[in-house]
Design an enzyme around this catalytic site. Structure first.
Site, PDB file in Angstrom:
ATOM      1  N   CYS A  73     -10.596  -7.500  16.009  1.00 25.00           N
ATOM      2  CA  CYS A  73      -9.682  -7.780  14.895  1.00 25.00           C
ATOM      3  C   CYS A  73     -10.124  -7.064  13.613  1.00 25.00           C
ATOM      4  O   CYS A  73     -11.258  -7.197  13.172  1.00 25.00           O
ATOM      5  CB  CYS A  73      -9.594  -9.273  14.620  1.00 25.00           C
ATOM      6  SG  CYS A  73      -8.419  -9.632  13.292  1.00 25.00           S
ATOM      7  N   LYS A 133      -3.089   5.550   6.495  1.00 25.64           N
ATOM      8  CA  LYS A 133      -3.096   6.065   7.859  1.00 25.64           C
ATOM      9  C   LYS A 133      -2.907   7.574   7.859  1.00 25.64           C
ATOM     10  O   LYS A 133      -2.029   8.077   7.161  1.00 25.64           O
ATOM     11  CB  LYS A 133      -1.954   5.428   8.658  1.00 25.64           C
ATOM     12  CG  LYS A 133      -2.079   3.916   8.829  1.00 25.64           C
ATOM     13  CD  LYS A 133      -0.886   3.359   9.579  1.00 25.64           C
ATOM     14  CE  LYS A 133      -0.968   1.872   9.802  1.00 25.64           C
ATOM     15  NZ  LYS A 133      -0.652   1.071   8.596  1.00 25.64           N
ATOM     16  N   CYS A 161      -3.877 -16.918  15.390  1.00 28.35           N
ATOM     17  CA  CYS A 161      -3.428 -16.087  16.509  1.00 28.35           C
ATOM     18  C   CYS A 161      -3.580 -16.928  17.771  1.00 28.35           C
ATOM     19  O   CYS A 161      -4.400 -17.838  17.816  1.00 28.35           O
ATOM     20  CB  CYS A 161      -4.277 -14.824  16.645  1.00 28.35           C
ATOM     21  SG  CYS A 161      -4.173 -13.788  15.179  1.00 28.35           S
ATOM     22  N   ASP A 205     -10.804   0.460  13.011  1.00 32.73           N
ATOM     23  CA  ASP A 205     -11.142   0.494  11.587  1.00 32.73           C
ATOM     24  C   ASP A 205     -12.638   0.212  11.403  1.00 32.73           C
ATOM     25  O   ASP A 205     -13.270  -0.395  12.258  1.00 32.73           O
ATOM     26  CB  ASP A 205     -10.332  -0.566  10.833  1.00 32.73           C
ATOM     27  CG  ASP A 205      -8.834  -0.272  10.872  1.00 32.73           C
ATOM     28  OD1 ASP A 205      -8.478   0.914  10.996  1.00 32.73           O
ATOM     29  OD2 ASP A 205      -8.036  -1.222  10.781  1.00 32.73           O
ATOM     30  N   ASP A 230      -6.750   4.490  10.222  1.00 31.06           N
ATOM     31  CA  ASP A 230      -6.466   3.909   8.907  1.00 31.06           C
ATOM     32  C   ASP A 230      -7.770   4.059   8.133  1.00 31.06           C
ATOM     33  O   ASP A 230      -8.757   3.384   8.425  1.00 31.06           O
ATOM     34  CB  ASP A 230      -6.057   2.433   9.076  1.00 31.06           C
ATOM     35  CG  ASP A 230      -5.029   2.018   8.031  1.00 31.06           C
ATOM     36  OD1 ASP A 230      -4.985   2.655   6.959  1.00 31.06           O
ATOM     37  OD2 ASP A 230      -4.292   1.050   8.290  1.00 31.06           O
ATOM     38  N   ARG A 261      -8.576  -7.492  10.728  1.00 25.28           N
ATOM     39  CA  ARG A 261      -8.264  -8.292   9.542  1.00 25.28           C
ATOM     40  C   ARG A 261      -9.059  -9.584   9.565  1.00 25.28           C
ATOM     41  O   ARG A 261      -8.600 -10.637   9.156  1.00 25.28           O
ATOM     42  CB  ARG A 261      -6.757  -8.540   9.445  1.00 25.28           C
ATOM     43  CG  ARG A 261      -6.319  -8.858   8.023  1.00 25.28           C
ATOM     44  CD  ARG A 261      -4.820  -8.919   7.867  1.00 25.28           C
ATOM     45  NE  ARG A 261      -4.230  -7.650   7.549  1.00 25.28           N
ATOM     46  CZ  ARG A 261      -3.071  -7.220   8.063  1.00 25.28           C
ATOM     47  NH1 ARG A 261      -2.392  -7.960   8.915  1.00 25.28           N
ATOM     48  NH2 ARG A 261      -2.586  -6.033   7.721  1.00 25.28           N
ATOM     49  N   CYS A 292      -8.701 -11.472  18.910  1.00 23.25           N
ATOM     50  CA  CYS A 292      -9.212 -10.226  19.476  1.00 23.25           C
ATOM     51  C   CYS A 292     -10.573  -9.953  18.847  1.00 23.25           C
ATOM     52  O   CYS A 292     -10.705  -9.996  17.627  1.00 23.25           O
ATOM     53  CB  CYS A 292      -8.301  -9.056  19.127  1.00 23.25           C
ATOM     54  SG  CYS A 292      -6.556  -9.394  19.387  1.00 23.25           S
ATOM     55  N   ARG A 321       7.264   0.162   1.830  1.00 21.68           N
ATOM     56  CA  ARG A 321       7.095  -0.923   2.796  1.00 21.68           C
ATOM     57  C   ARG A 321       5.908  -1.798   2.423  1.00 21.68           C
ATOM     58  O   ARG A 321       4.924  -1.304   1.859  1.00 21.68           O
ATOM     59  CB  ARG A 321       6.964  -0.386   4.220  1.00 21.68           C
ATOM     60  CG  ARG A 321       5.910   0.676   4.437  1.00 21.68           C
ATOM     61  CD  ARG A 321       6.373   1.606   5.572  1.00 21.68           C
ATOM     62  NE  ARG A 321       5.325   2.489   6.085  1.00 21.68           N
ATOM     63  CZ  ARG A 321       4.972   3.638   5.508  1.00 21.68           C
ATOM     64  NH1 ARG A 321       5.518   4.032   4.367  1.00 21.68           N
ATOM     65  NH2 ARG A 321       4.041   4.392   6.060  1.00 21.68           N
ATOM     66  N   ARG A 380       0.824  -1.209   0.000  1.00 19.05           N
ATOM     67  CA  ARG A 380       0.000   0.000   0.000  1.00 19.05           C
ATOM     68  C   ARG A 380       0.859   1.261   0.000  1.00 19.05           C
ATOM     69  O   ARG A 380       0.488   2.277  -0.561  1.00 19.05           O
ATOM     70  CB  ARG A 380      -0.933  -0.013   1.209  1.00 19.05           C
ATOM     71  CG  ARG A 380      -1.810   1.218   1.302  1.00 19.05           C
ATOM     72  CD  ARG A 380      -3.163   0.917   1.885  1.00 19.05           C
ATOM     73  NE  ARG A 380      -3.084   0.175   3.114  1.00 19.05           N
ATOM     74  CZ  ARG A 380      -3.472   0.641   4.289  1.00 19.05           C
ATOM     75  NH1 ARG A 380      -3.945   1.857   4.383  1.00 19.05           N
ATOM     76  NH2 ARG A 380      -3.414  -0.107   5.356  1.00 19.05           N
ATOM     77  N   TYR A 381       1.988   1.205   0.697  1.00 22.24           N
ATOM     78  CA  TYR A 381       2.900   2.355   0.759  1.00 22.24           C
ATOM     79  C   TYR A 381       4.156   1.993  -0.035  1.00 22.24           C
ATOM     80  O   TYR A 381       4.644   0.865   0.056  1.00 22.24           O
ATOM     81  CB  TYR A 381       3.271   2.657   2.215  1.00 22.24           C
ATOM     82  CG  TYR A 381       2.076   2.902   3.102  1.00 22.24           C
ATOM     83  CD1 TYR A 381       1.328   4.073   2.992  1.00 22.24           C
ATOM     84  CD2 TYR A 381       1.676   1.954   4.041  1.00 22.24           C
ATOM     85  CE1 TYR A 381       0.225   4.292   3.803  1.00 22.24           C
ATOM     86  CE2 TYR A 381       0.571   2.164   4.854  1.00 22.24           C
ATOM     87  CZ  TYR A 381      -0.149   3.342   4.733  1.00 22.24           C
ATOM     88  OH  TYR A 381      -1.241   3.552   5.524  1.00 22.24           O
TER      89      TYR A 381
HETATM   90  C1  LIG Z   1       0.333   0.209   8.653  1.00 24.20           C
HETATM   91  C2  LIG Z   1       0.881  -0.405   7.483  1.00 24.20           C
HETATM   92  C3  LIG Z   1       2.241  -0.309   7.189  1.00 24.20           C
HETATM   93  C4  LIG Z   1       3.228   0.411   8.096  1.00 24.20           C
HETATM   94  O1  LIG Z   1       2.936   1.761   8.240  1.00 24.20           O
HETATM   95  P1  LIG Z   1       3.822   2.643   9.231  1.00 24.20           P
HETATM   96  O2  LIG Z   1       3.094   3.946   9.301  1.00 24.20           O
HETATM   97  O3  LIG Z   1       5.181   2.738   8.649  1.00 24.20           O
HETATM   98  O4  LIG Z   1       3.849   1.939  10.545  1.00 24.20           O
HETATM   99  C5  LIG Z   1       2.691  -0.898   6.035  1.00 24.20           C
HETATM  100  N1  LIG Z   1       1.861  -1.554   5.198  1.00 24.20           N
HETATM  101  C6  LIG Z   1       0.551  -1.663   5.457  1.00 24.20           C
HETATM  102  C7  LIG Z   1      -0.317  -2.370   4.483  1.00 24.20           C
HETATM  103  C8  LIG Z   1       0.010  -1.107   6.610  1.00 24.20           C
HETATM  104  O5  LIG Z   1      -1.287  -1.247   6.878  1.00 24.20           O
HETATM  105  S1  SF4 Z   2      -5.945  -8.040  15.890  1.00 21.67           S
HETATM  106 FE1  SF4 Z   2      -6.560  -9.859  14.651  1.00 21.67          FE
HETATM  107  S2  SF4 Z   2      -4.698 -10.498  13.617  1.00 21.67           S
HETATM  108 FE2  SF4 Z   2      -4.053  -9.154  15.322  1.00 21.67          FE
HETATM  109  S3  SF4 Z   2      -3.672 -10.532  17.068  1.00 21.67           S
HETATM  110 FE3  SF4 Z   2      -5.786  -9.846  17.242  1.00 21.67          FE
HETATM  111  S4  SF4 Z   2      -6.993 -11.431  16.172  1.00 21.67           S
HETATM  112 FE4  SF4 Z   2      -4.863 -11.690  15.542  1.00 21.67          FE
END
Ligand SMILES: *Cc1c(COP(=O)(O)O)cnc(C)c1O
Ligand code: SF4
Length: 370
Positions: A131, A338, A124, A294, A331, A133, A128, A115, A111-112
């Site tokens: 969560c 973010k 996990c 989110d 985000d 994701r 959580c 990174r 996305r960025y």
């Molecule tokens: C949050 C995130 C990052 C890291 O972002 P930082 O602001 O550098 O911590 C990288 N890739 C994805 C897809 C993210 O969601």
């Molecule tokens: S937020 Fe989601 S992916 Fe992260 S530790 Fe908790 S359950 Fe696992």
């Protein structure tokens, strides 16, 4: 309160593989009821939950931190499902960050520019309830395969603008040491210069996972920094066990940063957050982000209005040193990325619950309160 947390014995450490460790995970209603008496809302989740929902899983260690007599206990609220999770607001989605659209290969999110994130496993130690994701977590995608990893490595070789990789999931530490180190070895062969971020909640929920041998092997892959990203959401998660796991990393030269999720009824007040952030600094973990929840399906009951998050940012800034102050951020949906939550990025309200933002690249995007 009965404490059943303990360290793994030597045989268990050697044999550590997901699946052989079932005794450490609470995964059924019956097992959970040996710890706590369920409330009506919690009980309804078990009665109404269908296929595809984020399952129940809590380590016996993390469950032992719950105050049984408090139905509003902040540890409990993070890990015991309630029926509110099954309500979905129209504004919520299963992938609000549009991670799937930003995946050049399965499990790789770019996305960025500089990174990427790699979804190493979908397991996990503790799921959580907040969560973000959950489209992926515990969805039977298991562990990255050699073929998937091969594609990721070719991509990394072709994209030298990528300087950092987040190893995430799920949790990358829910993979056997053998497999995890094979993965890291393969990544190091392609890109010895890549900064790796090990993003794991295991340190908070299953600290017994970390031992000296694991740390020693991890250290051997430090041709470029390996940074540890933890998720502590409440001061009560900082125990003798989790502080010890943190110290193993800190004393062996791995920097640690923490990402907290702002959660209604868990940590949404000044004094709880101030205690947490100061406690993190005292165990050598730098508070990095404090995230607004989110817009993920089934998490509305745990999210706060944006205005409250902005107020908290100001409250924390007034109370904490720069060392202890995280970046408060959201985000944004539609893959907006973010943005820090302070008034300068916030353009104001456009409806009763609708708030307008400017992203870092100047896009205009709306966020809707639960
Ligand atoms: C949050 C995130 C990052 C890291 O972002 P930082 O602001 O550098 O911590 C990288 N890739 C994805 C897809 C993210 O969601
Ligand atoms: S937020 Fe989601 S992916 Fe992260 S530790 Fe908790 S359950 Fe696992």
């Amino acid at each position: 309160m009965q404490k059943i947390c303990r360290s793994l014995d030597e045989t268990e450490k050697k044999e550590y593989i997901i699946g052989k460790m079932n005794t450490h995970f609470i995964q059924t209603k019956d097992e959970l009821e040996t710890y706590i008496r369920l409330t009506e809302d919690e009980n309804s989740w078990f009665e109404q939950v269908g296929e595809g929902a984020l399952p129940l899983r809590i380590t016996t260690y993390f469950a032992s931190l719950i105050d049984k007599d408090d139905p509003a206990d902040p540890i409990r609220r993070q890990v015991v499902p309630t029926v509110q999770e099954l309500y979905k607001a129209g504004s919520e989605s299963d992938d609000p960050l549009e991670e799937v659209d930003h995946s050049p290969y399965p499990r790789l999110i770019h996305r960025y520019t500089n990174r990427v994130a790699l979804l190493v496993s979908d397991y996990c130690a503790t799921y959580c309830r907040h969560c973000f994701r959950r489209r992926f977590t515990a969805k039977k995608d298991a562990v990255i395969t050699s073929n998937e990893l091969q594609n990721v490595c070719s991509y990394l070789e072709d994209h030298i603008e990528v300087k950092e990789m987040l190893l995430t999931g799920g949790d990358p530490l829910m993979v056997s040491n053998e497999r995890l180190f094979q993965i890291i070895q393969r990544l190091r062969e392609s890109r010895p210069d890549l900064i790796l971020r090990l993003c794991t909640r295991v340190i908070a929920t299953f600290p017994q996972r970390i031992d000296e041998q694991f740390i020693a092997t991890l250290k051997s892959f430090s041709t470029a920094p390996i940074v540890v990203m933890t998720q502590f959401n409440h001061e009560r998660e900082i125990t003798i066990e989790s502080s010890y796991a943190v110290s193993l990393f800190a004393e062996n030269g791995f920097p640690l940063f923490n990402q907290t999720v702002l959660l209604k009824g868990v940590n949404d007040d000044r004094s709880t957050l101030v205690s947490l952030m100061n406690a993190l600094v005292s165990i050598k973990v730098k508070p990095y982000y404090l995230f607004q929840g989110d817009m993920v399906e089934g998490t509305g009951h745990l999210r706060l209005p944006i205005e409250r998050a902005i107020e908290i940012e100001r409250e924390l800034r007034l109370s904490l040193s720069g060392l202890a102050m995280p970046v408060v951020a959201v985000d944004l949906p539609f893959g907006g990325g973010k943005v820090p939550l302070d008034s300068s990025y916030y353009l104001g309200k456009t409806g009763e619950k609708t708030h307008r933002f400017r992203t870092l690249t100047g896009k205009i995007i709306d966020y809707i309160d639960p």
